[in-house]
Design a protein around this motif. Structure first.
Motif, short mmCIF file in Angstrom:
data_model
loop_
_atom_site.label_atom_id
_atom_site.label_comp_id
_atom_site.label_asym_id
_atom_site.label_seq_id
_atom_site.Cartn_x
_atom_site.Cartn_y
_atom_site.Cartn_z
N GLY A 188 17.79 53.70 50.29
CA GLY A 188 18.69 54.83 50.07
C GLY A 188 18.92 55.60 51.36
O GLY A 188 20.04 55.98 51.70
N ALA A 189 17.85 55.79 52.11
CA ALA A 189 17.95 56.54 53.36
C ALA A 189 18.69 55.73 54.42
O ALA A 189 19.52 56.27 55.17
CB ALA A 189 16.55 56.92 53.86
N GLY A 190 18.41 54.44 54.48
CA GLY A 190 19.08 53.57 55.45
C GLY A 190 20.58 53.51 55.18
O GLY A 190 21.40 53.56 56.10
N TRP A 191 20.92 53.41 53.94
CA TRP A 191 22.33 53.41 53.51
C TRP A 191 23.01 54.70 53.95
O TRP A 191 24.18 54.72 54.30
CB TRP A 191 22.32 53.27 51.99
N ASN A 192 22.23 55.76 53.93
CA ASN A 192 22.78 57.07 54.24
C ASN A 192 22.62 57.44 55.72
O ASN A 192 22.82 58.58 56.11
CB ASN A 192 22.05 58.12 53.37
N GLY A 193 22.24 56.48 56.53
CA GLY A 193 22.28 56.71 57.97
C GLY A 193 21.04 57.29 58.62
O GLY A 193 21.09 57.69 59.78
N ALA A 194 19.92 57.32 57.90
CA ALA A 194 18.68 57.75 58.55
C ALA A 194 17.86 56.52 58.89
O ALA A 194 17.94 55.50 58.21
CB ALA A 194 17.88 58.66 57.63
N ARG A 195 17.07 56.62 59.95
CA ARG A 195 16.12 55.55 60.22
C ARG A 195 14.94 55.73 59.27
O ARG A 195 14.31 56.79 59.27
CB ARG A 195 15.67 55.58 61.68
N ALA A 196 14.66 54.71 58.49
CA ALA A 196 13.65 54.86 57.45
C ALA A 196 12.73 53.65 57.44
O ALA A 196 13.14 52.55 57.79
CB ALA A 196 14.32 55.01 56.09
N PHE A 197 11.50 53.89 57.05
CA PHE A 197 10.57 52.76 56.96
C PHE A 197 9.53 52.97 55.88
O PHE A 197 9.34 54.07 55.37
CB PHE A 197 9.89 52.49 58.31
N THR A 198 8.88 51.86 55.54
CA THR A 198 7.74 51.91 54.65
C THR A 198 6.67 51.03 55.26
O THR A 198 6.96 50.21 56.13
CB THR A 198 8.09 51.44 53.23
N SER A 199 5.43 51.20 54.82
CA SER A 199 4.42 50.24 55.24
C SER A 199 3.60 49.88 54.02
O SER A 199 3.41 50.69 53.12
CB SER A 199 3.56 50.81 56.36
N THR A 200 3.20 48.63 53.98
CA THR A 200 2.51 48.16 52.79
C THR A 200 1.69 46.93 53.14
O THR A 200 1.54 46.58 54.31
CB THR A 200 3.53 47.85 51.67
N SER A 201 1.14 46.30 52.11
CA SER A 201 0.41 45.06 52.29
C SER A 201 0.73 44.16 51.09
O SER A 201 1.43 44.60 50.17
CB SER A 201 -1.08 45.37 52.39
N GLY A 202 0.21 42.94 51.08
CA GLY A 202 0.56 41.90 50.11
C GLY A 202 1.08 42.31 48.75
O GLY A 202 2.23 42.04 48.41
N ALA A 204 16.60 48.49 57.02
CA ALA A 204 15.33 49.00 56.51
C ALA A 204 14.23 48.40 57.37
O ALA A 204 14.38 47.28 57.85
CB ALA A 204 15.12 48.59 55.05
N VAL A 205 13.18 49.14 57.57
CA VAL A 205 12.04 48.62 58.32
C VAL A 205 10.81 48.68 57.43
O VAL A 205 10.53 49.69 56.77
CB VAL A 205 11.80 49.41 59.62
N LEU A 206 10.10 47.57 57.40
CA LEU A 206 8.90 47.45 56.57
C LEU A 206 7.77 46.93 57.46
O LEU A 206 7.94 45.91 58.12
CB LEU A 206 9.21 46.48 55.44
N ILE A 207 6.68 47.65 57.46
CA ILE A 207 5.52 47.18 58.21
C ILE A 207 4.54 46.59 57.20
O ILE A 207 4.07 47.30 56.31
CB ILE A 207 4.87 48.33 59.00
N ASN A 208 4.29 45.31 57.31
CA ASN A 208 3.37 44.66 56.39
C ASN A 208 2.06 44.36 57.11
O ASN A 208 2.00 43.46 57.94
CB ASN A 208 4.00 43.37 55.84
N VAL A 209 1.05 45.14 56.78
CA VAL A 209 -0.27 44.91 57.38
C VAL A 209 -0.97 43.92 56.45
O VAL A 209 -1.52 44.30 55.42
CB VAL A 209 -1.05 46.23 57.51
N GLN A 210 -0.92 42.66 56.81
CA GLN A 210 -1.37 41.62 55.89
C GLN A 210 -2.88 41.66 55.66
O GLN A 210 -3.66 41.94 56.56
CB GLN A 210 -1.01 40.24 56.44
N ARG A 211 -3.22 41.36 54.42
CA ARG A 211 -4.63 41.27 54.05
C ARG A 211 -4.82 39.96 53.29
O ARG A 211 -3.87 39.23 53.04
CB ARG A 211 -5.01 42.47 53.19
#
Ligand SMILES: Cc1ncc(C[n+]2csc(CCOP(=O)(O)OP(=O)(O)O)c2C)c(N)n1
Ligand code: SF4
Ligand SMILES: [Mg+2]
Lengths: 603, 351
Positions: free
Chosen positions: A279-293, A313-320
Motif C-alpha cells: 500500500g505504501a509502495g503504491w502510494n510512493g513511499a519507500r517501504a519495507f518489511t522483514s521476516t523469516s521463513g 516493495a522491499v522484504l528482508i528475509n533473515v532465513q532460519r
C-alpha cells in the motif's frame, strides 16, 4: 599436550545457560581481541527459549581473517552442568577446558587428551558480591578474567572496554573490574599462563567494525530513505526492526515537535505486514518489511500481487532453519526457491544475497533502488548467521552523492502534458512501464488490480491481451538481469574446477579454497549476489568442467535454480550441502569436495 | 473485474459543485453486477456524497478486497486511483497507503465475506489503529461472487437459495466494531439513499476509522423468502435510530437545541453532524449505551440503522505514530538520511 605456540589462531566456545547474562561478558571478550587488532568472529548458538536452556557462544580468533565457523574448539568454557558431558566431548584433542570448580564434577567424565582447569568461579563471586543477580553476572566476567590470563589478552584493552560500557555507573564498573581481576589473578596463580595458544596484538582491525547484519540491514533501509515499515515479530528478523526503530528515534525525530519521519506499524500478521508495504509502495513511499521463513509463506499471495501489479516493495528475509517452524534459532539458506518463485502462477522475484553485514547494508539500500526502478518486490535474503552474529567488516561508507532512484514515476507536469496515461504501456522498450502516484494529477488515475489487465491498465480476460502483459513482464525480467549486482568472480587461473556459492557460505569457501590450494587443488570461484542471474553466471558455468555448488540447505536449491534458469548441463553441478542449522565450516566444504574427488577416482 | 467504459456526456444543465464538477465527474465505469444488486445503489450513494462534499477526485483513493462488492470501486470515481487488492486484505493496503500519504481521502469497499471471514483480522486491527478511512461493508449475508455460500453475517435460521439453513451465529460488524474501539460506527440499507448519503459524508469527514455496515441485498443468491438480508426482510425490520445530517464547516446550524431529539457533534475539521434521534434517549456518543441498544433490538429481530456511535477525539494512526504533518511520501531525501557523519556516529559503538 602440544607446547608449540600458536598465535591468534584458536576458537573459544563458552557453554552457558540462557538468561544468565553471559552476552555482555562474551561481547567483552570478543571485542578485547578486536581492540588488540586481531581479526575475530563471534557466533551465538542459542535456543528458541527465554530462560534456562543451553546456549553457546563461539569466538574464532584468526590472524588470517577467517571468519567462518572453524569446526574446532580449542578452549571450552563449560559453565553449564547440563551440557558438561557434551561440551567436554566437543573439545578438540590437545585443547583446554575451563569449568567452575565450586561444585565437584563427575569424575567419570575425563579426557586424557586435553587439559582441564577448574576455577571456583561461583565461590569467588559469592564471597565478593552480595546480590543474587550480581553473583550470577559477575561469574561471567570472572571467566573473561581467567581467559585473559590464559590467552594473554591485553588487560588494558579489557579495562578500556569496561570503562566505556560502565563509565557512567561507577558501582557497576568497580564490580566488573573486581570480577575480572578475581578470575585473572586466580588463573595467574594456579595455571601455566599463558597457554601456547595466545593472543598477540596484530594491528589488523583498523578501519573495521564489529557488527551484526540485522543492524546493518536496518541501516541500509534508514539510509535509503524508507519511511513506512510493516512488520510482525519473528526470530531471527526481529532485531532488524528493533535497530531500525532505535535509529529512527535518533535520526528521524524532529526534536522540536517530537515527530518522527517514519511510520513503523506492527502488523497483526505477515499478510498484513506485506499488505502495508505494498500500500505504501503504491502510494510512493519507500517501504519495507522483514521476516523469516514462516512469514514468507504467509506473504506469498501478496508477493504475487506485487509482481503482477508492479508495485515496489522491499522484504528482508533473515532465513532460519525450516521447514515449518523448524529451528528458529538456527541458520539455513532454505528459502531460495520459495522466494525466487513465491506465489501461484508464473511469478519470479528479484533476490539479493548479501554474504556478510557489510553487504547487508549496501544491498539493502540497493534493494530500494531496484524495487522502484523495476517496480516489483525485491527480497534481500540474509540468514541468521549474518543477521544475529557479530562480524568484522570494513567501516561502512555512504556516498554523499547518493540520490534514491525513484524509477519511472510521472510527475504532475508530465501528466499535464500527455493526452492519456496508460499504466502498463512499455513506452521505453525495457519492459518497465511508467507509473503514477495517487493524489498527484487527475490524469494519473488508474485502477490497480490483481485480476487480468492489459497494457492500457484496464480489465481483461482476452487471451492476446493477457499474454501481451505477462510477456512484457518477462522482458522486464531481462532488464532486471542487467540491473542487479553481478556475481563476484575470483579467477585463480585456468582451472577446470569451479566453486559456486551464495551468501554466508562465502567465508567458509574462502578458507576452503586456501586449504585446498595448499594440497594442490585449485578452483575458481563465483558467488551469486542476485537473482535473476547475470550472463556472467552462465559463462562461468560453461567455462568449468566440474562445479561445486556450495549452499546451506538439504535440497540443493541454488543448484536447482541454476539448472532451471541457465540450462547448464546437470551432471556438471555437484552439490556440496550443509544443513544441520550450524553455519557451514571450511571442513564441511572440503569434505564434500573430497568425497566427489574420491568418487571420481574410484569410478 | 469487468469494466465497460461509460460514454461521458455532460449535460450543460447538470448541477455543479464548488469545484465546478458535475456528478458525472465522480462516476466510474459501467457496472457489470446483476441488475438490482444492492451494491450498485451504494456506488450511487458514494458518487453523490463525494460530489456533494466537492472532493477533488484525484485526492481520493479507493481500495477494496475481492468479491462482487469489491469490484465496485471500478464503477465510481474513475478519476481516483484504485487498488483492488486480494481477498480480505484491503485494510492492510489501506494502512500502508495512508501511512505514506495522510492527505488523501481513503474509501474502502468490502463485502461481508471479505471483511467478516477471511479479512476479519485485518478489519479489527485497522479499527484498533483508528486508521483514517471510510470502510464500507456491502453486507448481503452471502458470498455473491462464489455463488451463494453463507457468509459470517448470515443470521441463524436464514435460508440459502437451495434451502439450506444457517445454524451458526452471525458476526455483527457494528457490535464487533463497538467492542474494539471503533470511532465511527454506522449501519444503513442500500435502499435508503436519504440515510446513506449523509452517513457517507460524515464518515469521510470523520478523522479515524469510519465503518458503515450497509445491508445490500444480493438479488441473485440471497433475496428469497427466508433470507434475512433480502429487500423485503430488511424493509420490514428496518429501524432507524438516528438520522445524520452533515453540515459543512461554513454553514450555520439553525436549530441546534431545537428538540431533545437532536444531537450535534462537532467534527474534526469544524464541520457539524446533526443527529436526529428517533428515540430521544439514544446517545450516539455513549459506546456502552449504543452496544446495549443494538443488542436489545437485535434480540427482537430489528435492524437498527443510523449513526450508532461517534467519537471525534481519539487519536488516529498518524497521531499514535507521531508522524509529521507533511505526508511521508513527500519528504525530501535530504531529511531522511543521516549522512556520512551520522553513519560514523552510528558505527562508533561497533568497535
Ligand atoms: C484467497 C482467496 N480465497 C478465495 C477466493 C474466492 N472468493 C472470491 S470472492 C469470495 C467471497 C466474496 O464474498 P463477499 O465479500 O461477501 O462479497 P460479495 O460477492 O458477496 O459482494 C471468495 C470466497 C479468493 N478470491 N481468494
Ligand atoms: S451475485 Fe449478488 S452480490 Fe453479486 S452482483 Fe449479483 S446480486 Fe450482486
Ligand atoms: Mg457478501
Amino acid at each position: 599436550m602440544s607446547t608449540q605456540v600458536r598465535n591468534n589462531d584458536f576458537t573459544i566456545r563458552i557453554a552457558n545457560v540462557n538468561g544468565t547474562g553471559s552476552a555482555s561478558a562474551n561481547t567483552l571478550l570478543m571485542k578485547a581481541f578486536f581492540r588488540m587488532g586481531i581479526p575475530v568472529a563471534g557466533k551465538n548458538y542459542f535456543p528458541s527459549n527465554i530462560q534456562g536452556l543451553p546456549t553457546w557462544y563461539e569466538i574464532r580468533v584468526s590472524d588470517e581473517g577467517y571468519i567462518c565457523r572453524s569446526g574446532r574448539v580449542d578452549i571450552m568454557v563449560a559453565m553449564n552442568a547440563q551440557t558438561y558431558q557434551k561440551d567436554l566431548a566437543a573439545v578438540s584433542p590437545g585443547g583446554y577446558l575451563l569449568y567452575d570448580s565450586t561444585w565437584p564434577r563427575d569424575k567419570q567424565l575425563a579426557r586424557e587428551d586435553i587439559s582441564v582447569f577448574g576455577v571456583p568461579l561461583s565461590r569467588m563471586c559469592n564471597e565478593r558480591f552480595t546480590r543474587a543477580r550480581e553473583r550470577v553476572l559477575m561469574k561471567n566476567i570472572a571467566y573473561v578474567g581467567v581467559l585473559a590470563a590464559l590467552l594473554d589478552i591485553d588487560v588494558e584493552a579489557v579495562k578500556t572496554l569496561l570503562r566505556e560500557s560502565y563509565g557512567a555507573k561507577p558501582q557497576l564498573l568497580d564490580g566488573n573490574q573486581l570480577a575480572f581481576d578475581l578470575g585473572y589473578d586466580y588463573a595467574r596463580e594456579h595455571f601455566p599462563c599463558p597457554l601456547p595458544i595466545r593472543a598477540r596484538a596484530a594491528g589488523k582491525t583498523a578501519g573495521h567494525i564489529m557488527v551484526d547484519g540485522n543492524t546493518t540491514a536496518a541501516m541500509g533501509a534508514l539510509f535509503a530513505g524508507a519511511t513506512v515499515v510493516g512488520w510482525y515479530p519473528i526470530t531471527p528478523s526481529t532485531s532488524v526492526i528493533d535497530s531500525f526503530k532505535s535509529m529512527a528515534e535518533r535520526w528521524r525525530r524532529d526534536p522540536q515537535t517530537g515527530r518522527q519521519a517514519v511510520a513503523i506499524v506492527q502488523a497483526e500478521d505477515e499478510l498484513a505486514a506485506i499488505g502495508m508495504v505494498l500500500g505504501a509502495g503504491w502510494n510512493g513511499a519507500r517501504a519495507f518489511t522483514s521476516t523469516s521463513g514462516p512469514g514468507i509463506s504467509l506473504m506469498s499471495e501478496f508477493l504475487g500481487y506485487g509482481y503482477f501489479t508492479e508495485i515496489p516493495a522491499v522484504l528482508i528475509n533473515v532465513q532460519r532453519c525450516g521447514p515449518s517452524t523448524g529451528m528458529p534459532t538456527r541458520t539455513q539458506q532454505g528459502d531460495i526457491l520459495a522466494c525466487a518463485y513465491a506465489s501461484h502462477g508464473d511469478t519470479r522475484h528479484v533476490l539479493l544475497f548479501p554474504a556478510n553485514p557489510e553487504e547487508a547494508f549496501y544491498l539493502t539500500a540497493e534493494a530500494f533502488n531496484l524495487a522502484e526502478r523495476l517496480q516489483t518486490p525485491v527480497m534481500v535474503l540474509t540468514d541468521l548467521d549474518i543477521g544475529m552474529n557479530d562480524w568484522m567488516c570494513p567501516e561502512l561508507k555512504w556516498d554523499a552523492a547518493y540520490q534514491p532512484d525513484r524509477g519511472k514515476v510521472m510527475s504532475a507536469e508530465q501528466l499535464e502534458k500527455i493526452e492519456k496515461f496508460h499504466r502498463y504501456l512499455d513506452v521505453d522498450g525495457d519492459g518497465i512501464p511508467w507509473r503514477s502516484l495517487p493524489g498527484v494529477h487527475p490524469k494519473g488515475a488508474y485502477f490497480t488490480r490483481g485480476s487480468g489487465h492489459n497494457r492500457w491498465g484496464t480489465y481483461t480476460e482476452d487471451a492476446a491481451e493477457y499474454r501481451d502483459l505477462v510477456d512484457r513482464l518477462l522482458k522486464k525480467w531481462e532488464t532486471a538481469r542487467t540491473l542487479v549486482p553481478p556475481a563476484l568472480i575470483d579467477h585463480a587461473g585456468q582451472h577446470r574446477v569451479g566453486i559456486v556459492s551464495v551468501g554466508t557460505c562465502d567465508g567458509a569457501v574462502h578458507e576452503a579454497r586456501d586449504r585446498l590450494a595448499a594440497t594442490g587443488m585449485h578452483a575458481n570461484y563465483l558467488r551469486v549476489r542476485a537473482f535473476p542471474f547475470g550472463s556472467e553466471v552462465r559463462e562461468f558455468l560453461d567455462a568449468h568442467e566440474r562445479i561445486y555448488v556450495v549452499e546451506q540447505n538439504r535440497d540443493a536449491q541454488l543448484r536447482s535454480l541454476l539448472l532451471i534458469e541457465t540450462g547448464v548441463e546437470q551432471d556438471k553441478l555437484v552439490p556440496v550441502l550443509h544443513y544441520d542449522g550450524m553455519p557451514v565450516s571450511a571442513d564441511d566444504i572440503i569434505k564434500g569436495i573430497n568425497q566427489d574427488v574420491l568418487k571420481g577416482k574410484a569410478a | 473485474m469487468s469494466y465497460i467504459a461509460k460514454p461521458k456526456v455532460v449535460h450543460p444543465g447538470l448541477p455543479r459543485n464548488e469545484l465546478g464538477l458535475s456528478m458525472r465527474d465522480y462516476e466510474g465505469g459501467m457496472s457489470t453486477l446483476c441488475a438490482g444488486c444492492g451494491h450498485d445503489s451504494i456506488t450511487a450513494a458514494l458518487v453523490q456524497a463525494a460530489f456533494e462534499l466537492s472532493l477533488p477526485p484525484h485526492r481520493m483513493a479507493k481500495l477494496s478486497g475481492i468479491g462482487c462488492s469489491s469490484k465496485t470501486p471500478a464503477y465510481f470515481l474513475s478519476a481516483s486511483h484504485g487498488f483492488n487488492s486480494v481477498h480480505g486484505r484491503m485494510a492492510s493496503v489501506a494502512t500502508g497507503a495512508n501511512a505514506a500519504n495522510n492527505e488523501l481521502v481513503y474509501v474502502g469497499v468490502s463485502g461481508d465475506g471479505d471483511t467478516l471471514s477471511i479479512g476479519l483480522g485485518q478489519f479489527c486491527h485497522a479499527i484498533r489503529r483508528n486508521l483514517n478511512m471510510l470502510y464500507i461493508i456491502e453486507n448481503n449475508g452471502v458470498y455473491g461472487l462464489t455463488k451463494g455460500q453463507f457468509s459470517a453475517s448470515a443470521d441463524i435460521g436464514s435460508k440459502a437459495k437451495k434451502g439450506e439453513v444457517n445454524r451458526q451465529p452471525p458476526i455483527d460488524p457494528c457490535l464487533l466494531a463497538l467492542s474494539i474501539g471503533c470511532t465511527f460506527v454506522a449501519r444503513s440499507f442500500s435502499g435508503d439513499k436519504e440515510q446513506l448519503v449523509p452517513l457517507i459524508k460524515a464518515a469521510i469527514r470523520h478523522r479515524g476509522f469510519a465503518m458503515i455496515d450497509v445491508i445490500s441485498p444480493c438479488v441473485t443468491f440471497n433475496n428469497h423468502e427466508g433470507s434475512t438480508k433480502s429487500y423485503d426482510f430488511t424493509r420490514r425490520h428496518y429501524q432507524p435510530a438516528v438520522y445524520a445530517d452533515y453540515v459543512p464547516p461554513a454553514q450555520e446550524i439553525r436549530s441546534e437545541q431545537a428538540a431533545g431529539s437532536l444531537q450535534a457533534v462537532t467534527m474534526h475539521d469544524g464541520s457539524r453532524l446533526l443527529l436526529h434521534k428517533v428515540g430521544a434517549d439514544y446517545d450516539a456518543t455513549d459506546r456502552l449505551a449504543a452496544f446495549g441498544y443494538l443488542s436489545r433490538h437485535q434480540a427482537e429481530g430489528a435492524i437498527v440503522t443510523g449513526l450508532l456511535y461517534i467519537d471525534e477525539n481519539s487519536p488516529d494512526m498518524h497521531e499514535l505514530q507521531a508522524t509529521p504533518e507533511r505526508p511521508l511520501n513527500s519528504l525530501p531525501y535530504a531529511e531522511l538520511h543521516p549522512g556520512q557523519k551520522g553513519l560514523d556516529a552510528i558505527q562508533a559503538r561497533f568497535r
